[in-house]
Design a protein around this motif. Sequence first.
Motif, mmCIF file in Angstrom:
data_model
loop_
_atom_site.group_PDB
_atom_site.id
_atom_site.type_symbol
_atom_site.label_atom_id
_atom_site.label_comp_id
_atom_site.label_asym_id
_atom_site.label_seq_id
_atom_site.Cartn_x
_atom_site.Cartn_y
_atom_site.Cartn_z
ATOM 1 N N ASP A 33 57.633 13.363 17.351
ATOM 2 C CA ASP A 33 57.515 12.131 18.148
ATOM 3 C C ASP A 33 57.203 10.887 17.320
ATOM 4 O O ASP A 33 56.986 9.811 17.877
ATOM 5 N N GLY A 34 57.173 11.038 15.995
ATOM 6 C CA GLY A 34 56.947 9.880 15.137
ATOM 7 C C GLY A 34 55.515 9.383 15.109
ATOM 8 O O GLY A 34 55.224 8.372 14.469
ATOM 9 N N GLY A 35 54.609 10.089 15.790
ATOM 10 C CA GLY A 35 53.214 9.672 15.849
ATOM 11 C C GLY A 35 52.412 10.108 14.639
ATOM 12 O O GLY A 35 52.945 10.677 13.683
ATOM 13 N N SER A 36 51.124 9.859 14.695
ATOM 14 C CA SER A 36 50.241 10.198 13.583
ATOM 15 C C SER A 36 50.184 11.707 13.360
ATOM 16 O O SER A 36 50.367 12.500 14.289
ATOM 17 N N ILE A 37 49.938 12.095 12.134
ATOM 18 C CA ILE A 37 49.882 13.514 11.771
ATOM 19 C C ILE A 37 48.546 14.126 12.193
ATOM 20 O O ILE A 37 48.505 15.251 12.696
ATOM 21 N N PHE A 38 47.489 13.365 12.011
ATOM 22 C CA PHE A 38 46.151 13.889 12.278
ATOM 23 C C PHE A 38 45.556 13.349 13.576
ATOM 24 O O PHE A 38 45.842 12.227 13.988
ATOM 25 N N TYR A 39 44.716 14.182 14.176
ATOM 26 C CA TYR A 39 43.822 13.748 15.247
ATOM 27 C C TYR A 39 42.470 13.534 14.583
ATOM 28 O O TYR A 39 41.970 14.415 13.885
ATOM 29 N N ARG A 40 41.846 12.365 14.772
ATOM 30 C CA ARG A 40 40.589 12.034 14.105
ATOM 31 C C ARG A 40 39.511 11.717 15.133
ATOM 32 O O ARG A 40 38.911 10.647 15.107
ATOM 33 N N GLY A 41 39.273 12.642 16.051
ATOM 34 C CA GLY A 41 38.258 12.416 17.070
ATOM 35 C C GLY A 41 36.856 12.374 16.486
ATOM 36 O O GLY A 41 36.573 12.990 15.458
ATOM 37 N N VAL A 42 35.965 11.667 17.158
ATOM 38 C CA VAL A 42 34.567 11.568 16.713
ATOM 39 C C VAL A 42 33.789 12.783 17.213
ATOM 40 O O VAL A 42 33.860 13.147 18.390
ATOM 41 N N ARG A 43 33.060 13.416 16.312
ATOM 42 C CA ARG A 43 32.200 14.542 16.638
ATOM 43 C C ARG A 43 30.796 14.258 16.119
ATOM 44 O O ARG A 43 30.596 13.405 15.266
ATOM 45 N N VAL A 44 29.829 15.000 16.633
ATOM 46 C CA VAL A 44 28.437 14.834 16.206
ATOM 47 C C VAL A 44 28.132 15.891 15.153
ATOM 48 O O VAL A 44 28.332 17.085 15.378
ATOM 49 N N GLY A 45 27.653 15.438 14.000
ATOM 50 C CA GLY A 45 27.407 16.336 12.887
ATOM 51 C C GLY A 45 25.939 16.569 12.593
ATOM 52 O O GLY A 45 25.075 16.474 13.471
ATOM 53 N N LEU A 46 25.660 16.859 11.331
ATOM 54 C CA LEU A 46 24.318 17.173 10.860
ATOM 55 C C LEU A 46 23.344 16.046 11.189
ATOM 56 O O LEU A 46 23.630 14.875 10.926
ATOM 57 N N PHE A 47 22.208 16.416 11.798
ATOM 58 C CA PHE A 47 21.141 15.471 12.190
ATOM 59 C C PHE A 47 21.627 14.421 13.193
ATOM 60 O O PHE A 47 21.068 13.326 13.277
ATOM 61 N N GLY A 48 22.684 14.765 13.939
ATOM 62 C CA GLY A 48 23.175 13.864 14.969
ATOM 63 C C GLY A 48 24.062 12.741 14.465
ATOM 64 O O GLY A 48 24.420 11.835 15.227
ATOM 65 N N LYS A 49 24.447 12.804 13.201
ATOM 66 C CA LYS A 49 25.287 11.754 12.622
ATOM 67 C C LYS A 49 26.744 11.957 13.031
ATOM 68 O O LYS A 49 27.303 13.039 12.838
ATOM 69 N N PRO A 50 27.394 10.944 13.585
ATOM 70 C CA PRO A 50 28.798 11.096 13.983
ATOM 71 C C PRO A 50 29.735 11.090 12.775
ATOM 72 O O PRO A 50 29.445 10.460 11.755
ATOM 73 N N PHE A 51 30.826 11.818 12.890
ATOM 74 C CA PHE A 51 31.860 11.826 11.860
ATOM 75 C C PHE A 51 33.208 12.042 12.538
ATOM 76 O O PHE A 51 33.268 12.435 13.698
ATOM 77 N N ARG A 52 34.255 11.767 11.812
ATOM 78 C CA ARG A 52 35.606 11.961 12.351
ATOM 79 C C ARG A 52 36.184 13.272 11.833
ATOM 80 O O ARG A 52 36.303 13.479 10.637
ATOM 81 N N ILE A 53 36.536 14.135 12.765
ATOM 82 C CA ILE A 53 37.062 15.446 12.422
ATOM 83 C C ILE A 53 38.549 15.327 12.077
ATOM 84 O O ILE A 53 39.251 14.476 12.601
ATOM 85 N N PHE A 54 39.003 16.165 11.151
ATOM 86 C CA PHE A 54 40.422 16.253 10.827
ATOM 87 C C PHE A 54 41.032 17.436 11.574
ATOM 88 O O PHE A 54 40.569 18.567 11.441
#
Length: 198
Positions: A33-54
Amino acid sequence: MAKRLFDLSFATFGLIVLSPILILIAFLIRKEDGGSIFYRGVRVGLFGKPFRIFKFRSMVVNAEKLGASSTPDDDSRITKIGKILRKFKLDELPQLLNVFVGDMSFVGPRPEVQKFVDLYSEEEKAILNLRPGITDWASLWNSDEGAILAGSPDPDRTYLEKIRPEKIRLQLKYARERSLWIDFVIILQTISKIIFRS
């Protein structure tokens, strides 16, 4: 320290060895579909710090704006190539990048979106003291979350009622009992489950 060294070493090895497969999947996603390769949703990580998952994108562009956070197998947002990727867990492979940079570990509680973390009790907040992982006891218990959610008129509610309680229990179990040996057992069981599922 030993766990981080293990993660860094094997993430590097995995990215190198799997690079031909990763490139092929990226090409197929882009071709569909010509769209982006990755989904980069925000998740909650170590000590509650948000990060973008690949993740390899398995759904239509802007899918998070078109439906629930939880995704059943029959979700209309899933693309053709996405169905294959999700069936064989290939959409999870780019999380090796998250492991490499230190956002995630190979083994640890699966990272949640903020709205589900906001529901944690004081006891459950112990999960945030662990680096989130690609796999854990809960992933082995429920390796096909989408099948449970399929047909649900409210996937997020079904997730909270049918999946979350046991998932939390198993994540707290890992928090209490974790060791490199248990990580090794979980990794072997995960590989076995993927092979036999395939």
